[in-house]
Design an enzyme around this catalytic site. Structure first.
Site, short mmCIF file in Angstrom:
data_model
loop_
_atom_site.label_atom_id
_atom_site.label_comp_id
_atom_site.label_asym_id
_atom_site.label_seq_id
_atom_site.Cartn_x
_atom_site.Cartn_y
_atom_site.Cartn_z
N PRO A 137 0.79 -1.23 0.00
CA PRO A 137 0.00 0.00 0.00
C PRO A 137 0.82 1.29 0.00
O PRO A 137 0.25 2.36 0.14
CB PRO A 137 -0.80 -0.12 1.30
CG PRO A 137 0.05 -0.94 2.20
CD PRO A 137 0.88 -1.83 1.34
N CYS A 138 2.13 1.23 -0.22
CA CYS A 138 2.92 2.44 -0.03
C CYS A 138 2.52 3.58 -0.98
O CYS A 138 2.68 4.74 -0.65
CB CYS A 138 4.41 2.13 -0.14
SG CYS A 138 4.88 1.32 -1.66
#
Lengths: 314, 337
Positions: free
Chosen positions: A258-259
């Protein structure tokens, strides 16, 4: 696992433990969700797309900041009729744009094809707003599951018991049917339908939803997470898609890291707002799942709903 | 009615099993921490849902919640009420043996017959009309090799066998069978049934079609009130199967119930299927089954024969899965180092 990934996980875990969860909305500003916004958006997804449901997962892994019966979202048994890797080969071969045929014979213009040799830049993270309809293809790959390789040797063991087993059922009412026999010209030409359990968890560190994939082969036997990468867009396999422990379920699962989610969601929201559409936070997951479809284009989970994305300018 | 119709034999698509990794994790910890060498059968819960995609069937799924909670564990609601529309609870039984020899030595025919007897008893006592999930009772035998972290297992979905088999007078998509108004009304009624938490996980039901084309869904226990509407009655069930020409397995024991309890020889059934979570009358099927089984089906003492062991890639073999990658503490320690 790569060392840097592990270091990062340890760091992230520590930060998650010592910091509180987001309570102030920063949906439009940063593309992120607070815990309550995640729950609201999840409730909306479950009510509009009922194949999704909330689950509580492992009691020992329960997150105190989420309601006990709404720990994560899951949709099970989602078909994946072809490998993403083979779809992309077609795109690449065709270059910039290709016409896809679907069953109804109306052509879709896919703009996801890339000219050969062009590096993808950041813009490519932003999916186009048109839905990408993948038609049928003859591209077939043979896939091994958990049972390939090493496990085969255990199976002959069973054969010796076969005749002893008093399981002899001759019953005219039983349909003699398996996926394998159904369309079996030869071993290489079987279109192997995989199915997926797709789950969405809340990532406290990045304050965004996070997608997890559990794959099964055509006889519903668990796929090695490594094989799941064949169903991920090859730009993302092993880079943004990693194999990690699921926060609510046992075992290793493939996950879209999810960065960059917040940044991409922010872009999508900006695009919508520039088109005069006021995005509502409880529709976050529909936008999010649409964005995820660019990472896992052939896994046919449901995220459709009647809502205006604004006039799409193509 | 359809006497002149030389119907083909009604063939049911077998149920397929699917076991979540969490089930094996929990079984291992239950075995190590609580069961020890106790081989007594364990009550478990399976989950299924109507088919929701035109190309794939649904499965009878086992999750970690399928097993009873461990002693001392915070007891979260793990009973049947824990099901939802995407996981309708079905009762099952697990025989987990201590050795591979024990696993192979199990008398499979006998175990299957035992479960079929329970289904038959629940039909005869009327219990299945109150709790229709009892009709889909299942059986699992397993051997958990906790040295190699491999699990040998075999499912059976006991089905009472009609002899001679039921024949098919008619089978077509519900949308072809019903008028436009009826199909519309049935979709609305089904969606409501599936939406309400009180009925979402009730897999068998009765549908009456009124003269005003209005469809109403009722519980099996309301049979007495519906029986006079018999010419416009459908026997509905959640069909996990996606095939256009065959109903799924759960219809088998339902036909048994209808025939033996309600004495119907011509049964109009509805294979309820969905697309993306909503009733789909194009995928759903309506058919008519004709039954000519002998009188014994009326006698409680007579337990019909049963079938139902799951095939493994077309063969009569148990399945095996190895989870050492995610369960072996040594491997985990190495990968974490």
């Amino acid at each position: 696992m790569v060392l840097t990934q592990k270091l990062h996980e340890a760091f992230k875990g520590t930060v998650e433990r010592i910091t509180g969860h987001r309570t102030v909305s920063a949906f439009k500003e940063k593309g992120v969700l607070s815990v309550t916004e995640f729950v609201d958006a999840g409730d909306n997804l479950v009510s509009k797309c009922p194949t999704w449901s909330w689950e509580s997962g492992e009691p020992s892994k329960r997150k105190p900041y989420l309601p006990p019966d709404k720990q994560f979202l899951i949709t099970r048994n989602v078909p994946c009729l072809r490998r993403a890797a083979s779809v992309e080969e077609e795109y690449d071969a065709a270059g910039e744009e290709i016409l896809l045929e679907n069953e109804d014979n109306d052509g879709w213009l896919a703009t996801h094809g890339k000219p050969k040799g062009t590096k993808c830049d950041l813009e490519d993270d932003l999916p186009s707003m048109e839905s990408l309809d993948v038609g049928k293809s003859q591209t077939i790959q043979s896939i091994s599951s958990y049972f390939g390789g090493g496990m085969e040797e255990d199976i002959p063991d069973m054969a010796e018991y076969e005749e002893q087993d008093n399981v002899i059922e001759t019953d005219p009412g039983t349909l003699q049917y398996t996926y394998l026999v159904a369309h079996e010209p030869d071993e290489e030409n079987i279109l192997r339908t995989r199915t997926y359990d797709v789950s969405i968890t809340y990532d406290k560190y990045y304050q965004t939803p996070r997608v997890w994939l559990t794959g099964y082969d055509e006889s519903r036997m668990l796929l090695e997470p490594e094989l799941v990468l064949e169903d991920v867009s090859q730009d993302h396999a092993r880079k943004t898609v990693t194999i990690e422990d699921h926060p609510h379920l046992p075992g290793k699962h493939a996950s879209v890291h999810p960065c960059r989610h917040g940044a991409v969601m922010k872009k999508i929201i900006d695009v919508l707002m520039s088109r005069g559409v006021e995005p509502e936070v409880d529709k976050y997951l529909f936008l999010f799942l649409k964005f995820m479809a660019s990472v896992i284009p052939t896994i046919e989970y449901d995220y459709t709903m009647d809502f205006d994305l604004g006039s799409s300018s193509t | 009615m359809a006497e002149g119709c030389s119907g083909s034999i009604l063939q049911f698509a077998p149920f397929q099993s699917s076991v979540d990794e969490g089930f094996w994790h929990r079984l291992s910890s239950l075995k190590l921490n609580q069961l020890g060498i106790d081989e007594s059968p364990i009550s478990i819960t399976g989950f299924y849902a109507p088919c929701t995609h035109p190309q794939v069937s649904n499965h009878l799924t086992l999750l970690s919640e399928s097993l009873p909670p461990e002693e001392g564990e915070q007891s979260f609601v793990r009973d049947r009420s824990h099901s939802n529309r995407n996981r309708c609870a079905v009762p099952g039984i697990l025989y987990n043996t201590n050795t591979i020899e024990g696993f192979h030595a199990l008398d499979k025919q006998c175990l299957l017959r035992e479960e079929a007897k329970k289904i038959w008893a629940d039909i005869q006592s009327g219990a299945a009309e109150k709790d229709s999930a009892l009709l889909s009772r299942f059986l699992l035998i397993s051997f958990a090799d906790l040295k190699k972290w491999s699990f040998h297992y075999w499912f059976a979905f006991p089905a009472l066998v009609l002899d001679p088999p039921a024949t098919l007078a008619d089978l077509k998509p519900a949308s072809d069978f019903l008028s436009l108004e009826e199909a519309e009304s049935l979709s609305v009624a089904c969606n409501e049934w599936r939406k309400s938490s009180a009925t979402a996980d009730v897999p068998y039901f009765l549908v009456t079609l009124g003269s005003n084309s209005r469809a109403t869904i009722k519980h099996l226990s309301d049979w007495e009130a519906c029986r006079h509407d018999i010419h416009k009655l459908l026997f509905g069930f959640y069909d996990p199967c996606h095939l256009p020409n065959n109903p799924g397995w759960p219809l088998r024991n339902f036909l048994g119930l209808i025939y033996s309890r309600w004495n119907l020889k011509s049964i109009r059934f509805l294979c309820y299927r969905e697309n993306r979570g909503f009733a789909d009358m194009g995928l759903s099927l309506i058919g008519e089954a004709l039954i000519s089984a002998p009188q014994e089906w009326r006698y409680e003492q007579h337990v019909p024969s049963s079938v139902g062991w799951e095939l493994n890639r077309g063969k009569r073999l148990p399945r095996c899965i190895t989870l050492s990658k995610s369960m072996d503490p040594i491997r985990l320690a190495v990968s974490a180092a």
